[in-house]
Write a protein that holds these residues in place. Structure first.
Motif, PDB file in Angstrom:
ATOM      1  N   LEU A 103      18.592  -0.583 -13.333  1.00 13.49           N
ATOM      2  CA  LEU A 103      18.561  -1.535 -12.937  1.00 13.49           C
ATOM      3  C   LEU A 103      18.004  -2.719 -13.766  1.00 13.49           C
ATOM      4  CD1 LEU A 103      21.251  -1.332 -10.687  1.00 13.49           C
ATOM      5  CD2 LEU A 103      21.510  -1.956 -12.830  1.00 13.49           C
ATOM      6  N   LYS A 104      16.105  -2.185 -12.777  1.00 13.09           N
ATOM      7  CA  LYS A 104      14.752  -2.486 -12.666  1.00 13.09           C
ATOM      8  C   LYS A 104      14.022  -2.405 -13.237  1.00 13.09           C
ATOM      9  CE  LYS A 104      15.634  -2.855  -7.581  1.00 13.09           C
ATOM     10  NZ  LYS A 104      15.162  -3.121  -6.470  1.00 13.09           N
ATOM     11  N   ALA A 105      14.230  -1.327 -14.663  1.00 14.42           N
ATOM     12  CA  ALA A 105      13.267  -1.252 -16.236  1.00 14.42           C
ATOM     13  C   ALA A 105      12.637  -2.262 -16.467  1.00 14.42           C
ATOM     14  CB  ALA A 105      14.089  -0.398 -16.788  1.00 14.42           C
ATOM     15  N   PHE A 106      11.244  -2.558 -17.152  1.00 14.80           N
ATOM     16  CA  PHE A 106      11.115  -3.803 -17.652  1.00 14.80           C
ATOM     17  C   PHE A 106      10.645  -2.671 -19.512  1.00 14.80           C
ATOM     18  CE2 PHE A 106       9.093  -4.623 -14.123  1.00 14.80           C
ATOM     19  CZ  PHE A 106       9.567  -6.107 -13.913  1.00 14.80           C
ATOM     20  N   ALA A 107      11.475  -3.788 -20.030  1.00  9.61           N
ATOM     21  CA  ALA A 107      11.779  -2.929 -21.751  1.00  9.61           C
ATOM     22  C   ALA A 107      10.561  -4.097 -22.370  1.00  9.61           C
ATOM     23  CB  ALA A 107      13.228  -3.558 -22.291  1.00  9.61           C
ATOM     24  N   PRO A 108      10.582  -3.204 -23.040  1.00 14.03           N
ATOM     25  CA  PRO A 108       9.080  -3.954 -24.045  1.00 14.03           C
ATOM     26  C   PRO A 108       9.496  -5.338 -24.585  1.00 14.03           C
ATOM     27  CG  PRO A 108       9.475  -1.875 -24.944  1.00 14.03           C
ATOM     28  CD  PRO A 108      10.941  -2.346 -24.854  1.00 14.03           C
ATOM     29  N   GLY A 109       8.440  -5.709 -25.476  1.00 13.32           N
ATOM     30  CA  GLY A 109       8.431  -7.719 -25.310  1.00 13.32           C
ATOM     31  C   GLY A 109       7.740  -8.385 -24.129  1.00 13.32           C
ATOM     32  N   PRO A 110       8.103  -9.640 -24.296  1.00 13.40           N
ATOM     33  CA  PRO A 110       7.381 -10.533 -22.910  1.00 13.40           C
ATOM     34  C   PRO A 110       7.966  -9.969 -22.089  1.00 13.40           C
ATOM     35  CG  PRO A 110       8.339 -11.630 -24.917  1.00 13.40           C
ATOM     36  CD  PRO A 110       8.423 -10.437 -25.374  1.00 13.40           C
ATOM     37  N   LYS A 111       7.337 -10.178 -20.908  1.00 17.37           N
ATOM     38  CA  LYS A 111       7.969  -9.959 -19.326  1.00 17.37           C
ATOM     39  C   LYS A 111       8.166 -10.803 -18.984  1.00 17.37           C
ATOM     40  CE  LYS A 111       5.559  -5.966 -19.998  1.00 17.37           C
ATOM     41  NZ  LYS A 111       6.605  -4.549 -20.481  1.00 17.37           N
ATOM     42  N   THR A 112       9.092 -10.305 -18.469  1.00 17.47           N
ATOM     43  CA  THR A 112      10.367 -11.431 -17.624  1.00 17.47           C
ATOM     44  C   THR A 112      10.907 -10.425 -16.546  1.00 17.47           C
ATOM     45  OG1 THR A 112      11.567 -10.248 -19.322  1.00 17.47           O
ATOM     46  CG2 THR A 112      10.763 -12.371 -19.850  1.00 17.47           C
ATOM     47  N   LYS A 113      11.306 -11.100 -15.314  1.00 20.65           N
ATOM     48  CA  LYS A 113      11.961 -10.075 -14.920  1.00 20.65           C
ATOM     49  C   LYS A 113      13.530 -10.667 -14.837  1.00 20.65           C
ATOM     50  CE  LYS A 113      12.019  -9.915  -8.673  1.00 20.65           C
ATOM     51  NZ  LYS A 113      11.883 -11.003  -8.491  1.00 20.65           N
TER      52      LYS A 113
END
Length: 521
Positions: free
Chosen positions: A220-230
């Motif tokens: 749920l909290k993983a950060f995908a590539p691309g612009p950083k968004t919460k």
């Protein structure tokens, strides 16, 4: 009513021969649980849920209590996979590939629920897809070694139909003879045993059973590539009767305010309640055939509802606590009381054995046929319905694959892949069929799709590559999702690439989504 049933395809004779302790199967009532008494006279020992093909079933006449019944009950189920979702939360990944066919590991996403159904014994599955994707879906079974017959139903998604709309589209394909309908989303990845859920559904006498699982924060909290968004986190609310797992209330994440109001009928129907926001609705539902008829009826209040989870599910749950309407049918809408199918315990016994002699200790019991339950799975259960969870599932697939895709000839490094002896490929990599990894390459913690080519002097770290991707010599790519070929030497970090024309020679890209720009002027 029976709380446990036997599920087997072959017809079995009913005779007076008493089975052995090793082969007996116990079926109980809600007041007399299965396992209280065995046909061989022992208590709480028999737990077999399947029947040997040569088992002779005993007559009920020698059983001294109705708590134990041995009978052949052929209950059939039909499976429907909802795969027409547009995947609007997947950025531009779904511009040219429907969400259900996006690569997850080295397989299309839809393969995982199909394998789940195949493992449970299904041989035919109805799959709802977007118009135009019929041919691509039909090739999935052959290409990835599934032993299923797919009945593909295309639906027009230009008006963004909901899951209930997709179900209505296949109403004519739902067989009249089935007892239960299994509905599963194409983005579900789980190691649950579907047969266990079916057993629980039938043993509880439920009209509706929903698969739930504990939240897994790493997805749920993983950060995908691309612009950083919460990541936006919204929690489903599930309310159960303490101890029984009866579903008393449910609302989808984002569909409620800070205050949740429960009707007084909910409190009157249970001694105590467990309210939780720590579980997820896995979008796997089992419904009685009559309940599906009610949902799909044009006279039902569900007619105007577009979402199974957000609208129809709360409606069905609330109907557990309503009384039978007093108004004539001509003066009101269809009510669930008008369509429920219920049989008393005595009726079921007589139905399956005409020679029955009821015990003097037996009291007829009437189970509520509207009851809804949940099945809480403690293992892996994730939906790839957001970019974050999709990315994290791909990264973890090397360790999850044997769990979520069991008994398959498909392996994490396909035998047909050509990996040069001078290439360095980590043990935690997945390599698809027909892919070529050239010499002097370094591939670590990455997923390489089918029929890809990684040219010499390439370094890949924590990357996911789709099918038919070529990476030019000398590229350095880290923590990126690549679904278009990289034909020029460059450096890419934390990016999503869907358009090869956005890549320039010797340039560095960081935290971007490299996609086709659309001009709406």
């Amino acid at each position: 009513m029976l709380t446990s049933v036997l599920h087997k395809q072959e017809e079995l004779p009913i005779t007076g021969k008493r089975p052995s302790h090793e082969t007996c199967v116990v079926v109980g009532t809600r007041s007399h649980p299965a396992g209280d008494l065995c046909c061989c006279g022992r208590r709480r020992r028999c737990s077999s849920r399947s029947l040997p093909g040569d088992l002779d079933l005993p007559l009920f006449s020698f059983i001294t209590t109705p708590a134990v019944i041995y009978a052949k009950m052929r209950l059939e189920a039909q499976a429907i996979v909802l795969a027409a979702g547009p995947g609007m939360r997947m950025t531009t990944l779904t511009n040219h590939t429907p969400k259900c066919l996006l690569p997850l590991g080295t397989l299309p996403m839809v393969c995982y629920p199909l394998q789940l159904l195949q493992e449970a014994g299904f041989s035919e599955v109805t799959v709802v897809v977007s118009v135009g994707e019929e041919q691509r879906m039909s090739k999935v079974v052959e290409q990835y070694g599934l032993k299923l017959n797919l009945d593909i139903a295309p639906v027009n998604t230009s008006h963004d139909p909901g899951t209930a709309d997709s179900l209505r589209h296949v109403a004519s394909k739902i067989k009249r003879s089935v007892d239960d309908v299994v509905i599963v989303s194409s983005d579900l990845v789980t190691d649950v045993k579907l047969q266990d859920i079916l057993n629980r559904h039938r043993s509880s006498g439920a009209a509706f059973t929903m698969l739930t699982a504990n939240k897994q924060p790493e997805f749920l909290k993983a950060f995908a590539p691309g612009p950083k968004t919460k990541p936006t986190l919204s929690s489903d609310v599930v309310c159960l009767e303490t101890g029984t797992k009866r579903l008393m209330y449910a609302v989808a994440g984002g569909d409620y305010d800070e205050v949740i109001t429960l009707h007084s009928r909910v409190f009157k129907s249970a001694k105590s309640l467990d309210l939780s926001t720590s579980v997820i609705d896995a979008h796997l539902y089992i419904m009685k055939r009559w309940l599906v008829d009610y949902i799909l009826s044009k006279e039902s209040p569900c007619e105007e509802m577009g979402s199974l989870k957000a609208e129809i599910l709360p409606h069905i749950i609330s109907r557990q606590f309503t009384r039978k309407p007093t108004k004539p049918r001509s003066e009101r809408k269809l009510d669930i009381h008008d369509v429920i199918e219920k049989e008393e315990y005595d009726d079921l016994v007589k139905k399956y054995n005409s020679s029955v002699e009821l015990s003097r200790h037996h009291n007829s019991c009437q189970m509520d046929p509207r009851v809804c339950y949940v099945y809480l799975h403690q293992g892996c259960c994730v939906r790839a319905n957001t970019l974050n969870s999709y990315w994290q599932l791909n990264r973890k697939m090397h360790s999850l694959f044997e769990q979520v895709y069991p008994n398959s000839e498909w392996s994490i490094k396909h035998p047909s892949a050509d990996i040069h002896e001078r290439a360095q490929v980590g043990e935690d990599c997945l390599i698809g069929s027909g892919s070529v990894i050239c010499e002097k390459t370094n591939v670590t913690s990455s997923v390489i799709g089918n029929h890809c080519r990684i040219n010499p002097f390439v370094r890949l770290l924590n990357c996911v590559l789709g099918d038919h991707i070529t990476i030019a010599s000398g590229c350095v790519i880290e923590n990126s999702l690549i679904v278009a070929s990289i034909e020029r030497k460059c450096t890419i970090k934390n990016c999503i690439v869907t358009d090869p024309n956005k890549i320039e020679e010797l340039k560095t890209y960081t935290n971007e989504i490299l996609e086709t720009t659309q001009d709406f002027a």
